[in-house]
Design a protein around this motif. Structure first.
Motif, PDB file in Angstrom:
ATOM      1  N   TYR A  92      -1.305-104.168 -76.482  1.00  0.00           N
ATOM      2  CA  TYR A  92      -1.903-104.743 -76.114  1.00  0.00           C
ATOM      3  C   TYR A  92      -1.366-105.765 -74.964  1.00  0.00           C
ATOM      4  CZ  TYR A  92      -5.293-108.695 -73.733  1.00  0.00           C
ATOM      5  OH  TYR A  92      -6.209-109.152 -73.080  1.00  0.00           O
ATOM      6  N   ARG A  93      -0.757-106.342 -76.122  1.00  0.00           N
ATOM      7  CA  ARG A  93       0.790-107.672 -75.599  1.00  0.00           C
ATOM      8  C   ARG A  93       1.436-106.447 -74.310  1.00  0.00           C
ATOM      9  NH1 ARG A  93       4.235-110.299 -80.407  1.00  0.00           N
ATOM     10  NH2 ARG A  93       5.503-111.594 -79.864  1.00  0.00           N
ATOM     11  N   ASN A  94       2.045-105.774 -75.583  1.00  0.00           N
ATOM     12  CA  ASN A  94       3.402-105.017 -74.599  1.00  0.00           C
ATOM     13  C   ASN A  94       2.335-104.751 -72.898  1.00  0.00           C
ATOM     14  OD1 ASN A  94       5.328-105.488 -75.960  1.00  0.00           O
ATOM     15  ND2 ASN A  94       4.193-103.055 -76.803  1.00  0.00           N
ATOM     16  N   GLU A  95       1.413-104.267 -72.661  1.00  0.00           N
ATOM     17  CA  GLU A  95       0.097-104.466 -71.334  1.00  0.00           C
ATOM     18  C   GLU A  95       0.182-105.448 -70.783  1.00  0.00           C
ATOM     19  OE1 GLU A  95      -1.434-101.913 -68.786  1.00  0.00           O
ATOM     20  OE2 GLU A  95      -0.132-101.249 -70.231  1.00  0.00           O
ATOM     21  N   ARG A  96       0.075-106.110 -71.460  1.00  0.00           N
ATOM     22  CA  ARG A  96      -0.298-107.766 -70.738  1.00  0.00           C
ATOM     23  C   ARG A  96       1.305-108.235 -70.144  1.00  0.00           C
ATOM     24  NH1 ARG A  96      -3.924-108.779 -68.492  1.00  0.00           N
ATOM     25  NH2 ARG A  96      -3.410-111.098 -68.307  1.00  0.00           N
ATOM     26  N   SER A  97       1.704-108.116 -70.825  1.00  0.00           N
ATOM     27  CA  SER A  97       3.543-108.252 -70.315  1.00  0.00           C
ATOM     28  C   SER A  97       3.670-107.796 -69.421  1.00  0.00           C
ATOM     29  CB  SER A  97       4.359-108.358 -71.885  1.00  0.00           C
ATOM     30  OG  SER A  97       5.414-108.749 -71.211  1.00  0.00           O
ATOM     31  N   ARG A  98       3.450-106.087 -69.520  1.00  0.00           N
ATOM     32  CA  ARG A  98       4.124-105.168 -68.351  1.00  0.00           C
ATOM     33  C   ARG A  98       2.986-106.200 -66.843  1.00  0.00           C
ATOM     34  NH1 ARG A  98       1.751-101.278 -64.988  1.00  0.00           N
ATOM     35  NH2 ARG A  98       0.476-101.382 -66.512  1.00  0.00           N
ATOM     36  N   ILE A  99       1.915-105.789 -67.059  1.00  0.00           N
ATOM     37  CA  ILE A  99       1.149-106.558 -66.035  1.00  0.00           C
ATOM     38  C   ILE A  99       1.750-108.183 -65.382  1.00  0.00           C
ATOM     39  CG2 ILE A  99      -1.676-108.226 -65.217  1.00  0.00           C
ATOM     40  CD1 ILE A  99      -2.930-105.531 -67.107  1.00  0.00           C
ATOM     41  N   ARG A 100       1.919-108.697 -66.215  1.00  0.00           N
ATOM     42  CA  ARG A 100       2.351-110.223 -65.986  1.00  0.00           C
ATOM     43  C   ARG A 100       4.053-109.992 -65.342  1.00  0.00           C
ATOM     44  NH1 ARG A 100       1.117-112.596 -70.268  1.00  0.00           N
ATOM     45  NH2 ARG A 100       2.980-111.764 -71.656  1.00  0.00           N
ATOM     46  N   ASN A 101       4.586-109.676 -65.484  1.00  0.00           N
ATOM     47  CA  ASN A 101       5.841-109.166 -64.833  1.00  0.00           C
ATOM     48  C   ASN A 101       5.531-108.594 -63.443  1.00  0.00           C
ATOM     49  OD1 ASN A 101       7.176-110.183 -66.836  1.00  0.00           O
ATOM     50  ND2 ASN A 101       7.587-107.800 -67.880  1.00  0.00           N
ATOM     51  N   SER A 102       5.104-107.883 -63.681  1.00  0.00           N
ATOM     52  CA  SER A 102       4.046-107.210 -62.600  1.00  0.00           C
ATOM     53  C   SER A 102       4.181-108.028 -61.107  1.00  0.00           C
ATOM     54  CB  SER A 102       3.133-105.647 -62.149  1.00  0.00           C
ATOM     55  OG  SER A 102       3.928-105.129 -63.064  1.00  0.00           O
ATOM     56  N   ARG A 103       2.855-108.896 -61.361  1.00  0.00           N
ATOM     57  CA  ARG A 103       2.263-109.752 -60.646  1.00  0.00           C
ATOM     58  C   ARG A 103       3.771-110.578 -60.261  1.00  0.00           C
ATOM     59  NH1 ARG A 103      -2.869-111.947 -63.895  1.00  0.00           N
ATOM     60  NH2 ARG A 103      -4.128-109.811 -63.213  1.00  0.00           N
ATOM     61  N   THR A 104       4.327-111.436 -61.099  1.00  0.00           N
ATOM     62  CA  THR A 104       5.382-111.854 -60.882  1.00  0.00           C
ATOM     63  C   THR A 104       6.334-111.629 -59.653  1.00  0.00           C
ATOM     64  OG1 THR A 104       5.345-112.877 -63.221  1.00  0.00           O
ATOM     65  CG2 THR A 104       8.315-113.475 -61.695  1.00  0.00           C
ATOM     66  N   ARG A 105       6.744-109.525 -60.081  1.00  0.00           N
ATOM     67  CA  ARG A 105       7.353-109.406 -59.063  1.00  0.00           C
ATOM     68  C   ARG A 105       6.825-109.379 -57.728  1.00  0.00           C
ATOM     69  NH1 ARG A 105       9.107-105.493 -63.150  1.00  0.00           N
ATOM     70  NH2 ARG A 105       7.164-104.127 -61.900  1.00  0.00           N
ATOM     71  N   LEU A 106       5.568-109.011 -57.490  1.00  0.00           N
ATOM     72  CA  LEU A 106       4.895-109.433 -56.067  1.00  0.00           C
ATOM     73  C   LEU A 106       4.682-110.575 -55.896  1.00  0.00           C
ATOM     74  CD1 LEU A 106       2.397-107.789 -54.372  1.00  0.00           C
ATOM     75  CD2 LEU A 106       0.782-108.803 -56.140  1.00  0.00           C
ATOM     76  N   MET A 107       4.500-111.328 -56.569  1.00  0.00           N
ATOM     77  CA  MET A 107       4.286-112.715 -55.889  1.00  0.00           C
ATOM     78  C   MET A 107       6.014-113.319 -55.297  1.00  0.00           C
ATOM     79  SD  MET A 107       1.535-113.731 -56.251  1.00  0.00           S
ATOM     80  CE  MET A 107       1.871-115.160 -55.029  1.00  0.00           C
ATOM     81  N   LYS A 108       7.429-112.393 -55.666  1.00  0.00           N
ATOM     82  CA  LYS A 108       8.530-113.114 -55.608  1.00  0.00           C
ATOM     83  C   LYS A 108       8.464-112.576 -54.172  1.00  0.00           C
ATOM     84  CE  LYS A 108      13.554-113.114 -55.921  1.00  0.00           C
ATOM     85  NZ  LYS A 108      13.734-113.174 -55.000  1.00  0.00           N
ATOM     86  N   SER A 109       7.812-111.175 -54.335  1.00  0.00           N
ATOM     87  CA  SER A 109       8.058-110.240 -52.571  1.00  0.00           C
ATOM     88  C   SER A 109       7.618-111.627 -51.828  1.00  0.00           C
ATOM     89  CB  SER A 109       7.493-109.060 -52.718  1.00  0.00           C
ATOM     90  OG  SER A 109       8.251-108.424 -53.376  1.00  0.00           O
ATOM     91  N   ILE A 110       5.730-111.459 -51.939  1.00  0.00           N
ATOM     92  CA  ILE A 110       5.054-111.962 -50.733  1.00  0.00           C
ATOM     93  C   ILE A 110       6.012-113.370 -50.116  1.00  0.00           C
ATOM     94  CG2 ILE A 110       2.743-113.351 -50.634  1.00  0.00           C
ATOM     95  CD1 ILE A 110       1.641-111.297 -52.470  1.00  0.00           C
ATOM     96  N   SER A 111       6.474-113.708 -51.218  1.00  0.00           N
ATOM     97  CA  SER A 111       7.074-115.334 -50.818  1.00  0.00           C
ATOM     98  C   SER A 111       7.849-114.899 -50.211  1.00  0.00           C
ATOM     99  CB  SER A 111       7.524-116.220 -52.536  1.00  0.00           C
ATOM    100  OG  SER A 111       8.280-117.387 -52.095  1.00  0.00           O
ATOM    101  N   ASP A 112       9.336-113.690 -50.603  1.00  0.00           N
ATOM    102  CA  ASP A 112       9.901-113.666 -49.692  1.00  0.00           C
ATOM    103  C   ASP A 112       9.785-113.502 -48.192  1.00  0.00           C
ATOM    104  OD1 ASP A 112      11.739-114.236 -51.674  1.00  0.00           O
ATOM    105  OD2 ASP A 112      11.901-112.017 -52.093  1.00  0.00           O
TER     106      ASP A 112
END
Length: 130
Positions: A92-112
Protein backbone atom coordinates in the motif's frame (compact mmCIF):
# COMPACT_ATOMS: atom_id res chain seq x y z
CA UNK A 1 7.20 12.45 23.97
CA UNK A 2 6.42 12.56 20.27
CA UNK A 3 4.29 15.62 19.53
CA UNK A 4 4.90 16.56 15.89
CA UNK A 5 5.84 14.97 12.58
CA UNK A 6 7.25 16.36 9.37
CA UNK A 7 5.06 15.80 6.32
CA UNK A 8 6.58 15.09 2.91
CA UNK A 9 6.07 18.70 1.85
CA UNK A 10 8.04 19.94 4.87
CA UNK A 11 5.11 21.05 7.01
CA UNK A 12 5.26 20.23 10.71
CA UNK A 13 1.94 18.89 12.00
CA UNK A 14 0.64 17.42 15.24
CA UNK A 15 1.34 13.71 15.67
CA UNK A 16 -1.77 11.52 15.52
CA UNK A 17 -1.27 7.91 16.61
CA UNK A 18 -4.72 6.96 15.29
CA UNK A 19 -3.35 7.24 11.77
CA UNK A 20 -0.74 4.56 12.51
CA UNK A 21 -3.33 2.31 14.15
CA UNK A 22 -5.69 2.74 11.20
CA UNK A 23 -2.95 1.94 8.66
CA UNK A 24 -1.91 -1.19 10.54
CA UNK A 25 -5.53 -2.27 10.93
CA UNK A 26 -6.25 -1.80 7.22
CA UNK A 27 -3.24 -3.93 6.29
CA UNK A 28 -4.24 -6.55 8.88
CA UNK A 29 -7.81 -6.51 7.52
CA UNK A 30 -6.52 -7.43 4.07
CA UNK A 31 -4.63 -10.40 5.52
CA UNK A 32 -7.59 -11.40 7.68
CA UNK A 33 -9.91 -11.31 4.66
CA UNK A 34 -7.58 -13.73 2.82
CA UNK A 35 -7.46 -16.04 5.85
CA UNK A 36 -11.19 -15.76 6.67
CA UNK A 37 -10.55 -14.48 10.19
CA UNK A 38 -11.53 -11.32 12.02
CA UNK A 39 -8.86 -8.59 12.30
CA UNK A 40 -8.07 -7.25 15.77
CA UNK A 41 -8.18 -3.50 16.26
CA UNK A 42 -6.75 -4.01 19.75
CA UNK A 43 -3.67 -5.71 18.26
CA UNK A 44 -3.26 -2.73 15.92
CA UNK A 45 -3.35 -0.42 18.94
CA UNK A 46 -0.74 -2.53 20.75
CA UNK A 47 1.54 -2.46 17.71
CA UNK A 48 1.06 1.32 17.48
CA UNK A 49 2.21 1.67 21.08
CA UNK A 50 5.37 -0.29 20.21
CA UNK A 51 5.95 2.04 17.24
CA UNK A 52 5.52 5.10 19.47
CA UNK A 53 7.94 3.70 22.04
CA UNK A 54 10.64 3.24 19.37
CA UNK A 55 9.94 6.67 17.87
CA UNK A 56 10.21 8.33 21.28
CA UNK A 57 13.61 6.76 21.91
CA UNK A 58 14.93 7.24 18.38
CA UNK A 59 13.75 10.82 17.82
CA UNK A 60 14.28 12.52 21.18
CA UNK A 61 15.64 15.79 19.82
CA UNK A 62 14.26 15.84 16.29
CA UNK A 63 10.96 15.62 14.47
CA UNK A 64 10.49 12.37 12.55
CA UNK A 65 9.27 12.41 8.98
CA UNK A 66 6.41 10.34 7.59
CA UNK A 67 8.88 7.95 5.97
CA UNK A 68 10.71 7.48 9.28
CA UNK A 69 7.47 6.52 10.97
CA UNK A 70 6.52 4.13 8.19
CA UNK A 71 9.93 2.45 8.43
CA UNK A 72 9.42 1.88 12.16
CA UNK A 73 5.93 0.47 11.52
CA UNK A 74 7.38 -2.08 9.09
CA UNK A 75 10.10 -3.00 11.59
CA UNK A 76 7.58 -3.51 14.41
CA UNK A 77 5.29 -5.59 12.20
CA UNK A 78 8.09 -7.88 11.07
CA UNK A 79 9.63 -8.24 14.52
CA UNK A 80 6.18 -8.89 16.00
CA UNK A 81 5.58 -11.84 13.69
CA UNK A 82 3.19 -10.01 11.37
CA UNK A 83 5.10 -10.50 8.13
CA UNK A 84 2.02 -10.81 5.91
CA UNK A 85 0.55 -7.64 7.39
CA UNK A 86 3.89 -5.98 6.79
CA UNK A 87 3.75 -7.06 3.12
CA UNK A 88 0.30 -5.51 2.70
CA UNK A 89 1.45 -2.34 4.46
CA UNK A 90 4.54 -2.05 2.23
CA UNK A 91 2.48 -2.72 -0.91
CA UNK A 92 0.00 0.00 0.00
CA UNK A 93 2.85 2.37 0.88
CA UNK A 94 4.54 1.78 -2.48
CA UNK A 95 1.30 2.23 -4.39
CA UNK A 96 0.62 5.55 -2.65
CA UNK A 97 4.16 6.67 -3.43
CA UNK A 98 3.69 5.78 -7.11
CA UNK A 99 0.43 7.73 -7.24
CA UNK A 100 2.03 10.72 -5.51
CA UNK A 101 4.91 10.73 -8.01
CA UNK A 102 2.50 10.52 -10.96
CA UNK A 103 0.53 13.47 -9.64
CA UNK A 104 3.72 15.46 -9.19
CA UNK A 105 4.78 14.83 -12.80
CA UNK A 106 1.31 15.68 -14.05
CA UNK A 107 1.22 18.93 -12.08
CA UNK A 108 4.66 19.90 -13.41
CA UNK A 109 3.50 19.30 -16.99
CA UNK A 110 0.34 21.33 -16.42
CA UNK A 111 2.42 24.12 -14.91
CA UNK A 112 4.80 24.08 -17.90
CA UNK A 113 1.93 24.26 -20.37
CA UNK A 114 0.06 26.94 -18.46
CA UNK A 115 2.66 29.27 -17.05
CA UNK A 116 5.92 28.96 -19.00
CA UNK A 117 6.72 31.01 -22.05
CA UNK A 118 6.60 29.00 -25.29
CA UNK A 119 10.28 29.60 -25.95
CA UNK A 120 11.28 27.92 -22.66
CA UNK A 121 8.70 25.12 -22.53
CA UNK A 122 9.70 22.16 -24.69
CA UNK A 123 6.24 20.66 -24.45
CA UNK A 124 4.73 23.66 -26.22
CA UNK A 125 7.31 23.56 -29.00
CA UNK A 126 6.86 19.84 -29.49
CA UNK A 127 3.16 20.32 -30.12
CA UNK A 128 3.57 23.33 -32.40
CA UNK A 129 3.70 23.25 -36.16
CA UNK A 130 7.25 24.48 -36.57
Amino acid sequence: MLENIKKRDGRIVKFNDDRITRAIFLAASEVAKEENVKPSYEMSEELTQRVIKILNSKFRDEVPGVEDIQDVVVKVLIEGGHARTSEKYITYRNERSRIRNSRTRLMKSISDITFKDASSANIKRENANI
